[in-house]
Design an enzyme around this catalytic site. Structure first.
Site, PDB file in Angstrom:
ATOM      1  N   SER A 124      23.098  20.215  73.407  1.00  0.00           N
ATOM      2  CA  SER A 124      22.639  20.229  74.798  1.00  0.00           C
ATOM      3  C   SER A 124      22.235  21.637  75.227  1.00  0.00           C
ATOM      4  O   SER A 124      21.206  21.821  75.879  1.00  0.00           O
ATOM      5  CB  SER A 124      23.682  19.641  75.740  1.00  0.00           C
ATOM      6  N   ASP A 168      27.936  28.621  74.855  1.00  0.00           N
ATOM      7  CA  ASP A 168      26.960  27.868  74.062  1.00  0.00           C
ATOM      8  C   ASP A 168      25.530  28.302  74.378  1.00  0.00           C
ATOM      9  O   ASP A 168      24.718  28.532  73.473  1.00  0.00           O
ATOM     10  CB  ASP A 168      27.095  26.362  74.337  1.00  0.00           C
TER      11      ASP A 168
HETATM   12  C1  GLA Z   1      32.474  23.801  74.926  1.00  0.00           C
HETATM   13  C2  GLA Z   1      31.920  24.533  76.144  1.00  0.00           C
HETATM   14  C3  GLA Z   1      31.996  26.052  75.942  1.00  0.00           C
HETATM   15  C4  GLA Z   1      33.409  26.476  75.538  1.00  0.00           C
HETATM   16  C5  GLA Z   1      33.917  25.611  74.389  1.00  0.00           C
HETATM   17  C6  GLA Z   1      35.358  25.891  74.058  1.00  0.00           C
HETATM   18  O1  GLA Z   1      31.656  24.042  73.811  1.00  0.00           O
HETATM   19  O2  GLA Z   1      30.580  24.172  76.362  1.00  0.00           O
HETATM   20  O3  GLA Z   1      31.596  26.712  77.118  1.00  0.00           O
HETATM   21  O4  GLA Z   1      34.276  26.430  76.623  1.00  0.00           O
HETATM   22  O5  GLA Z   1      33.786  24.219  74.658  1.00  0.00           O
HETATM   23  O6  GLA Z   1      35.503  27.182  73.551  1.00  0.00           O
END
Ligand code: GLA
Length: 388
Positions: A124, A168
């Site tokens: 995403s 991410d």
């Molecule tokens: C998901 C969220 C990130 C982070 C991870 C855990 O990927 O999108 O922002 O919090 O979990 O580290």
């Protein structure tokens, strides 16, 4: 792949597109720390989403999701969430641009790629960052990368309704070939570390499960962390987040904590320390020590933060038992998705075979494994390449 996407674009829209790519990510260490203003150590990987895009002179986004073979048109004069899941990531980005007063003129888009969905590799974020990058290029907005990262994160909050941290989207935009990047999620300062692991490979073992708890528990963890901060703020008014908390502060006030909240906070504080130490390991070229921190991170996520699941624990345990592996842990939000493993190249095939057999025997599921290569963040794909 990119050739197919470009061909589909030409077939559907009869013009030449601009082509952009945007990668998924791994995170070596630093999990559930980003929304606590802590440290993360992600990298962009060669699982990517491609965007073929061109202005269409209308006020409509005509989008085609290549992998689903689905098309849909959306008016850009009245952008809102829809019940088409894939479109929300796109519309969310358009909405953020509009909120920031950028004029988003109509465009045609075909997008698709090879980031497995639901595997915790941030497909995403790759979609959001890719569209932000593509529109920024197409309409020459001149938006800085960090601002696009924040818009992409907001798109996720408001259109996908996941209250994610910044990791991410940051990794997708700021990835660098053969480097991991340490991000301070408070100051947003970042530093690249060479990750030239000639004798090792990053191997992802995909459980192929996604337990339904994932997003509700994610939000619960955020609240538990905030509860912990509120308790300590009574004693240390300068504290803003778990980033400012030490293990000593926690142990001094343990009696005031609910035991669950205490474990959550302890994990986050320890994980931040681990990221810093792991970066020192990298500086010294000590991958053995680095790997040990990955194992320790998994234990914390399993027992203290409690975001793992039996399938992830099984794969992490198997990896710990294998002499092919320097370090392994669950990756991303948890409750499914992948483990990340640092595996000796010489034993790569053996590792894959052993893990696949073991997982098959235990769960009757054929394990999917990916060897992740570290690539650059979102970029334009040169036209001669896209024409090939
Ligand atoms: C998901 C969220 C990130 C982070 C991870 C855990 O990927 O999108 O922002 O919090 O979990 O580290």
């Amino acid at each position: 792949m990119v050739e197919d996407i470009v061909a589909r674009f030409k077939e559907l829209f009869k013009t030449e597109p601009v082509v952009v790519r945007s990668p998924g990510r791994v995170n070596l260490i630093g999990e559930h720390t980003d929304y606590n203003e802590g440290f993360v150590l992600p990298a962009a990987i060669n699982k990517e989403i491609y965007f073929a895009i061109a202005p269409n002179g209308t006020q409509t986004m005509r989008a085609h999701a290549f992998d689903l073979d689905e098309s849909a048109d959306f008016s850009l004069t009245d952008v809102h969430r829809t019940d088409k899941g894939w479109a929300n990531y796109l519309l969310g980005v358009v909405a953020q641009l509009q909120k920031a007063n950028y004029e988003v003129k109509g465009f045609d888009l075909v997008f698709g790629g090879n980031v497995p969905i639901g595997a915790g590799l941030s497909s995403s974020a790759a979609v959001e960052c890719g569209l932000a990058y593509a529109l920024n290029y197409l309409y020459a907005y001149g938006i800085e990368r960090f601002d696009m990262v924040k818009m992409a994160q907001k798109a996720e909050h408001e259109y996908a309704l996941v209250m994610c941290g910044i990791m991410d989207q940051f990794a997708s935009m700021f990835g660098k070939h053969n480097h991991v990047v340490k991000l301070d999620c408070r100051s947003l300062e970042y530093q690249y570390y060479p990750f030239n692991i000639d004798d090792y490979r990053i191997v992802l073992c995909d459980t192929q499960v996604k337990h339904s708890l994932a997003s509700s528990e994610y939000n619960t963890r955020r609240q538990e962390c905030e509860t912990g901060v509120a308790i300590l703020q009574k004693h240390y008014p300068q504290i803003h987040s778990l980033r400012d908390v030490t293990l000593e502060m926690l142990s001094q006030h343990q009696a005031e904590f609910d035991p669950v909240v205490y474990r959550r906070c302890t994990y986050v504080v320890q994980e931040n320390l681990r990221v810093e130490e792991a970066c020192q390991d990298l500086e010294r070229g000590d991958l053995e020590a680095f790997g040990q921190k990955m194992f320790a991170s998994h234990k914390g996520l399993q027992h203290d933060y409690e975001v793992s699941c039996p399938e992830l624990d099984f794969l992490a345990d198997k990896a710990r038992d294998s002499d092919a592996v320097l370090g392994a842990r669950m990756m991303g939000g948890g409750f499914g998705g992948c483990t990340i493993n640092l595996v000796k190249l010489a034993q790569l095939d053996e590792f894959t075979r052993q893990m696949t057999e073991a997982y098959q025997e235990q769960y009757g599921i054929t394990l999917k494994t990916y060897v992740a290569e570290i690539v650059d963040g979102s970029s334009l794909v040169p036209l001669d390449f896209s024409k090939k």
